[in-house]
Design an enzyme around this catalytic site. Structure first.
Site, PDB file in Angstrom:
ATOM      1  N   THR A 180       0.656  -6.950   1.860  1.00  0.00           N
ATOM      2  CA  THR A 180      -0.115  -7.716   2.838  1.00  0.00           C
ATOM      3  C   THR A 180      -1.599  -7.412   2.729  1.00  0.00           C
ATOM      4  OG1 THR A 180       1.734  -7.756   4.379  1.00  0.00           O
ATOM      5  CG2 THR A 180      -0.449  -8.090   5.318  1.00  0.00           C
ATOM      6  N   CYS A 181      -1.957  -6.135   2.673  1.00  0.00           N
ATOM      7  CA  CYS A 181      -3.370  -5.748   2.749  1.00  0.00           C
ATOM      8  C   CYS A 181      -4.195  -6.433   1.658  1.00  0.00           C
ATOM      9  CB  CYS A 181      -3.489  -4.236   2.641  1.00  0.00           C
ATOM     10  SG  CYS A 181      -5.182  -3.672   2.556  1.00  0.00           S
TER      11      CYS A 181
ATOM     12  N   SER B 157       0.830  -1.217   0.000  1.00  0.00           N
ATOM     13  CA  SER B 157       0.000   0.000   0.000  1.00  0.00           C
ATOM     14  C   SER B 157       0.858   1.258   0.000  1.00  0.00           C
ATOM     15  CB  SER B 157      -0.896   0.009   1.238  1.00  0.00           C
ATOM     16  OG  SER B 157      -1.614  -1.189   1.315  1.00  0.00           O
TER      17      SER B 157
ATOM     18  N   GLU C  42     -10.137 -10.955  15.140  1.00  0.00           N
ATOM     19  CA  GLU C  42     -10.829 -11.111  13.846  1.00  0.00           C
ATOM     20  C   GLU C  42     -10.850 -12.575  13.409  1.00  0.00           C
ATOM     21  OE1 GLU C  42      -8.764  -8.337  11.304  1.00  0.00           O
ATOM     22  OE2 GLU C  42      -9.999  -6.662  11.978  1.00  0.00           O
TER      23      GLU C  42
ATOM     24  N   GLU D 176     -27.382   7.318  15.586  1.00  0.00           N
ATOM     25  CA  GLU D 176     -27.951   8.548  16.152  1.00  0.00           C
ATOM     26  C   GLU D 176     -27.643   8.670  17.647  1.00  0.00           C
ATOM     27  OE1 GLU D 176     -32.303   8.888  16.397  1.00  0.00           O
ATOM     28  OE2 GLU D 176     -32.451   6.723  16.217  1.00  0.00           O
TER      29      GLU D 176
ATOM     30  N   CYS E  55      -6.101  -7.305   4.972  1.00  0.00           N
ATOM     31  CA  CYS E  55      -7.414  -6.630   5.029  1.00  0.00           C
ATOM     32  C   CYS E  55      -8.435  -7.186   4.044  1.00  0.00           C
ATOM     33  CB  CYS E  55      -7.257  -5.147   4.732  1.00  0.00           C
ATOM     34  SG  CYS E  55      -5.736  -4.394   5.283  1.00  0.00           S
TER      35      CYS E  55
ATOM     36  N   LYS F  29      -9.305 -11.063   4.311  1.00  0.00           N
ATOM     37  CA  LYS F  29      -9.891 -11.199   5.662  1.00  0.00           C
ATOM     38  C   LYS F  29     -11.321 -10.678   5.684  1.00  0.00           C
ATOM     39  CE  LYS F  29     -10.056  -7.914   8.076  1.00  0.00           C
ATOM     40  NZ  LYS F  29      -9.047  -7.235   8.858  1.00  0.00           N
TER      41      LYS F  29
ATOM     42  N   TYR G 108      -5.582  -7.336  17.106  1.00  0.00           N
ATOM     43  CA  TYR G 108      -6.490  -7.208  15.964  1.00  0.00           C
ATOM     44  C   TYR G 108      -6.715  -8.556  15.267  1.00  0.00           C
ATOM     45  CZ  TYR G 108      -6.184  -2.050  15.286  1.00  0.00           C
ATOM     46  OH  TYR G 108      -6.277  -0.694  15.371  1.00  0.00           O
TER      47      TYR G 108
ATOM     48  N   GLU H 178       9.196  -5.404  -6.126  1.00  0.00           N
ATOM     49  CA  GLU H 178       8.341  -6.205  -5.240  1.00  0.00           C
ATOM     50  C   GLU H 178       8.682  -7.674  -5.494  1.00  0.00           C
ATOM     51  OE1 GLU H 178       5.991  -5.930  -2.715  1.00  0.00           O
ATOM     52  OE2 GLU H 178       6.112  -8.108  -2.888  1.00  0.00           O
TER      53      GLU H 178
ATOM     54  N   THR I 187      -3.074   0.120   7.003  1.00  0.00           N
ATOM     55  CA  THR I 187      -2.941   0.410   5.570  1.00  0.00           C
ATOM     56  C   THR I 187      -3.179   1.887   5.224  1.00  0.00           C
ATOM     57  OG1 THR I 187      -3.519  -1.833   4.983  1.00  0.00           O
ATOM     58  CG2 THR I 187      -3.887  -0.169   3.282  1.00  0.00           C
TER      59      THR I 187
ATOM     60  N   TYR J 136      -3.123  -3.097  -9.072  1.00  0.00           N
ATOM     61  CA  TYR J 136      -1.959  -2.383  -8.513  1.00  0.00           C
ATOM     62  C   TYR J 136      -0.822  -2.349  -9.525  1.00  0.00           C
ATOM     63  CZ  TYR J 136      -3.292  -1.429  -3.700  1.00  0.00           C
ATOM     64  OH  TYR J 136      -3.867  -0.896  -2.578  1.00  0.00           O
TER      65      TYR J 136
ATOM     66  N   HIS K  74     -32.979   8.753  12.168  1.00  0.00           N
ATOM     67  CA  HIS K  74     -33.791   7.841  12.961  1.00  0.00           C
ATOM     68  C   HIS K  74     -34.524   6.840  12.079  1.00  0.00           C
ATOM     69  CE1 HIS K  74     -35.951   6.680  16.535  1.00  0.00           C
ATOM     70  NE2 HIS K  74     -37.083   6.746  15.865  1.00  0.00           N
TER      71      HIS K  74
HETATM   72  P1  NDP Z   1      -1.099  -6.975  17.764  1.00  0.00           P
HETATM   73  O1  NDP Z   1       0.120  -6.245  18.177  1.00  0.00           O
HETATM   74  O2  NDP Z   1      -2.374  -6.236  17.612  1.00  0.00           O
HETATM   75  O3  NDP Z   1      -1.374  -8.158  18.812  1.00  0.00           O
HETATM   76  C1  NDP Z   1      -0.367  -9.059  19.156  1.00  0.00           C
HETATM   77  C2  NDP Z   1      -0.899 -10.027  20.183  1.00  0.00           C
HETATM   78  O4  NDP Z   1       0.115 -10.971  20.503  1.00  0.00           O
HETATM   79  C3  NDP Z   1      -1.297  -9.346  21.493  1.00  0.00           C
HETATM   80  O5  NDP Z   1      -2.409 -10.002  22.042  1.00  0.00           O
HETATM   81  C4  NDP Z   1      -0.052  -9.583  22.351  1.00  0.00           C
HETATM   82  O6  NDP Z   1      -0.321  -9.620  23.715  1.00  0.00           O
HETATM   83  C5  NDP Z   1       0.350 -10.968  21.889  1.00  0.00           C
HETATM   84  N1  NDP Z   1       1.764 -11.241  22.150  1.00  0.00           N
HETATM   85  C6  NDP Z   1       2.838 -10.591  21.651  1.00  0.00           C
HETATM   86  N2  NDP Z   1       3.979 -11.139  22.127  1.00  0.00           N
HETATM   87  C7  NDP Z   1       3.612 -12.149  22.941  1.00  0.00           C
HETATM   88  C8  NDP Z   1       4.325 -13.076  23.735  1.00  0.00           C
HETATM   89  N3  NDP Z   1       5.651 -13.072  23.780  1.00  0.00           N
HETATM   90  N4  NDP Z   1       3.622 -13.973  24.461  1.00  0.00           N
HETATM   91  C9  NDP Z   1       2.281 -13.982  24.412  1.00  0.00           C
HETATM   92  N5  NDP Z   1       1.530 -13.123  23.682  1.00  0.00           N
HETATM   93  C10 NDP Z   1       2.189 -12.219  22.960  1.00  0.00           C
HETATM   94  O7  NDP Z   1      -0.681  -7.746  16.460  1.00  0.00           O
HETATM   95  P2  NDP Z   1      -1.517  -8.488  15.341  1.00  0.00           P
HETATM   96  O8  NDP Z   1      -0.603  -9.536  14.863  1.00  0.00           O
HETATM   97  O9  NDP Z   1      -2.874  -8.868  15.812  1.00  0.00           O
HETATM   98  O10 NDP Z   1      -1.683  -7.356  14.244  1.00  0.00           O
HETATM   99  C11 NDP Z   1      -0.569  -6.614  13.791  1.00  0.00           C
HETATM  100  C12 NDP Z   1      -0.983  -5.221  13.410  1.00  0.00           C
HETATM  101  O11 NDP Z   1      -1.650  -5.265  12.166  1.00  0.00           O
HETATM  102  C13 NDP Z   1      -1.990  -4.597  14.378  1.00  0.00           C
HETATM  103  O12 NDP Z   1      -1.374  -3.978  15.468  1.00  0.00           O
HETATM  104  C14 NDP Z   1      -2.693  -3.616  13.496  1.00  0.00           C
HETATM  105  O13 NDP Z   1      -1.970  -2.416  13.531  1.00  0.00           O
HETATM  106  C15 NDP Z   1      -2.643  -4.270  12.125  1.00  0.00           C
HETATM  107  N6  NDP Z   1      -3.938  -4.867  11.789  1.00  0.00           N
HETATM  108  C16 NDP Z   1      -5.017  -4.055  11.587  1.00  0.00           C
HETATM  109  C17 NDP Z   1      -6.242  -4.577  11.270  1.00  0.00           C
HETATM  110  C18 NDP Z   1      -7.404  -3.659  11.081  1.00  0.00           C
HETATM  111  O14 NDP Z   1      -7.198  -2.469  10.867  1.00  0.00           O
HETATM  112  N7  NDP Z   1      -8.643  -4.175  11.156  1.00  0.00           N
HETATM  113  C19 NDP Z   1      -6.447  -6.019  11.118  1.00  0.00           C
HETATM  114  C20 NDP Z   1      -5.269  -6.788  11.379  1.00  0.00           C
HETATM  115  C21 NDP Z   1      -4.073  -6.215  11.695  1.00  0.00           C
HETATM  116  P3  NDP Z   1      -0.411  -8.258  24.604  1.00  0.00           P
HETATM  117  O15 NDP Z   1      -1.576  -7.491  24.109  1.00  0.00           O
HETATM  118  O16 NDP Z   1      -0.549  -8.746  25.983  1.00  0.00           O
HETATM  119  O17 NDP Z   1       0.881  -7.550  24.339  1.00  0.00           O
END
Ligand code: NDP
Length: 459
Positions: free
Chosen positions: A42-43, A15, A181, A440, A48, A51, A177, A35, A310, A99, A435
């Site tokens: 990824t997106c 992106s 999801e 609202e 995204c 998913k 996230y 690339e 993204t 793209y 409404h």
């Molecule tokens: P996140 O950082 O959101 O979540 C990572 C998870 O892994 C958390 O629950 C974290 O726990 C856990 N974790 C990390 N290290 C350890 C460990 N050593 N032991 C146990 N648990 C651990 O990452 P994601 O992979 O879910 O997503 C990556 C990014 O991608 C997101 O932050 C977001 O920015 C983006 N994304 C956005 C989406 C959207 O806009 N809808 C959809 C998917 C991804 P803890 O919370 O306790 O640290």
């Protein structure tokens, strides 16, 4: 005339990279982009887009069940995973192709190859060596597994999109996230799902009222929650996997998904050859202009590990190209970025949580919790909508808006504009509602639920 092959060379066709390359070329720059995996990054390919298609698929099962309450005689006879996968993959291929076409159409030279630094202006791109006056690193991130015995038996988020069938019993590790999801969409498609996470509640960093409502929603849809738990090992037992937990319990599952965060993709770039500095996790270090430790080399998107979304990556890539080549210096703001989690029901948010705001000063909290009209008829459990406004007590500015409930993401985009513009609670109040909608409620929150941060304000 520049003595380099390119004015601007972009590493990574996701992106951020694609947008930046196209805009730079539109401003007349000579642009190349490499690339190595898939255009759109990824997106489009493993994030995204596919998913969201699977989230949509999961919703239909629930809607088919709920239709009976509205008088429809519908029964879902089952779900055809292969049919969904084919439709999803066709859409992903279409978008990825767009793209590539857009880039070529805007005069960018594209390379289906890996790029690595030879020196600060020279890159090895596949078999070729190219030079560039300015370089953009936009290589994104990669899902990571935890370092536990048997981790290689587990899947990462990319793998969801190549599975040949729905795993019947799934353990989802983490509660960010992706974990939330994946748990919801896999459950919606019919899997038994365990979420295993180290925090007391999922979605660390989100507003506490929303997190608590999510726990209820996840539980109501039959997802088994394992808070305060760490996975300890994965072993194979015939066709099954055994997931060991820190509670000494073992879960027998068909698949384990590591949704435990993503690492910036910098390992193979030979950044040392260009003198580009990284943080301990590999993220490229940048200043406020997205310049790295070498001022002609820039980085945007997940590779800087700042706000891994993204639209943030596209916005910063676009602003950078305007700044460097369009004679229009500007920045995309990292503040008040709306975001959504496509859980069931979805969550969306913009601005500060109550906890974030309360450490800065006194805030008024407005909160509502209700059953959306659809579910007053279906009587489905765990579908409560929660909406919340965090309002600065002194200025009455809305600092944060949070929602869990159907259409949350669609609703929050508009609320985001108001928050970015600095709307006050009175601006919300004088807006007439549409409404009957859930949305609202954001303009009819009359009674303050509580105040917070009064102590911080007094200090
Ligand atoms: P996140 O950082 O959101 O979540 C990572 C998870 O892994 C958390 O629950 C974290 O726990 C856990 N974790 C990390 N290290 C350890 C460990 N050593 N032991 C146990 N648990 C651990 O990452 P994601 O992979 O879910 O997503 C990556 C990014 O991608 C997101 O932050 C977001 O920015 C983006 N994304 C956005 C989406 C959207 O806009 N809808 C959809 C998917 C991804 P803890 O919370 O306790 O640290």
């Amino acid at each position: 005339m520049s003595s380099y092959d390119f004015d601007f060379f972009v590493i990574g066709g996701g992106s951020a990279g694609v947008r930046s390359a196209r805009i730079a070329a539109g401003h007349g720059a000579q642009v190349g982009v490499a690339e190595e995996r898939f255009w759109g990054g990824t997106c489009v390919n493993v994030g995204c887009v596919p998913k969201k298609i699977m989230v949509n698929a999961a919703e239909y099962g629930m809607w088919a069940e709920d239709a009976a309450a509205f008088g429809w005689d519908i029964s879902a006879k089952g779900h055809d995973w292969a049919k969904l996968a084919a439709a999803r993959d066709a859409e992903v291929a279409r978008l990825s192709g767009i793209y590539d076409k857009l880039l070529k159409g805007s005069g960018v030279t594209t390379y289906n190859a890996r790029a690595t630094f030879i020196d600060e202006h020279t890159l090895q791109v596949g078999e070729e060596r190219v030079t560039a006056e300015r370089i953009l690193i936009a290589t994104g991130g990669t899902p990571m597994r935890l370092d536990i015995p048997g981790a290689e038996l587990g899947l990462i988020s990319d793998d969801l999109f190549t599975l040949k069938e729905l795993p019947k019993r799934v353990a989802v590790l983490g509660s960010g996230y992706i974990a939330v999801e994946f748990a919801c969409l896999l459950r919606g498609l019919g899997a038994e799902v365990d979420m295993v996470y180290r925090a007391p509640m999922p979605l660390r960093g989100f507003d506490e009222d929303i997190r608590a409502a999510l726990v209820e929603a996840l539980t109501a849809q039959g997802i088994r929650l394992n808070p305060d738990v760490l996975p300890t090992r994965i072993t194979r037992a015939g066709k099954e996997l055994l997931l060991g937990l820190s509670t000494n319990f073992v879960r027998e599952v068909d698949a384990v998904f590591f949704c435990t965060g993503r690492n910036p993709n910098t390992a193979g770039l030979n950044l040392a050859a260009a003198g580009v500095e990284t943080a301990a996790n590999g993220a490229v270090l940048v200043d406020g202009e997205h310049a790295t430790s070498r001022k002609h080399i820039y980085a945007v998107g997940d590779v800087i590990d700042r706000l891994n979304l993204t639209p943030m990556a596209t916005a910063t890539g676009h602003a950078l190209a305007d700044t460097l080549f369009g004679n229009r210096p500007r920045k995309a703001s990292y503040e008040n970025v709306p975001t959504a989690v496509f859980s069931s029901p979805p969550i969306a948010t913009v601005g500060l949580t109550e906890a974030e705001a309360a450490v800065r000063g006194a805030v008024d909290i407005y909160l509502t919790r209700f059953t959306p009209m659809r579910h007053t008829i279906t009587r489905r459990e765990g579908r409560k909508t929660v909406m919340k406004l965090v309002v600065d007590q002194a200025t009455q500015r809305v600092l944060g808006a949070h929602m869990i409930g159907e259409d949350a993401a669609e609703i929050m985009q508009g609320i985001g504009i108001a928050v970015v513009m600095g709307a006050t609670k009175q601006d919300f109040d004088r807006t007439i509602g549409i409404h009957p909608t859930a949305a609202e409620e954001f303009v009819t929150l009359r009674t303050r639920a509580r105040e917070a941060g009064v102590k911080a304000a007094a200090e």
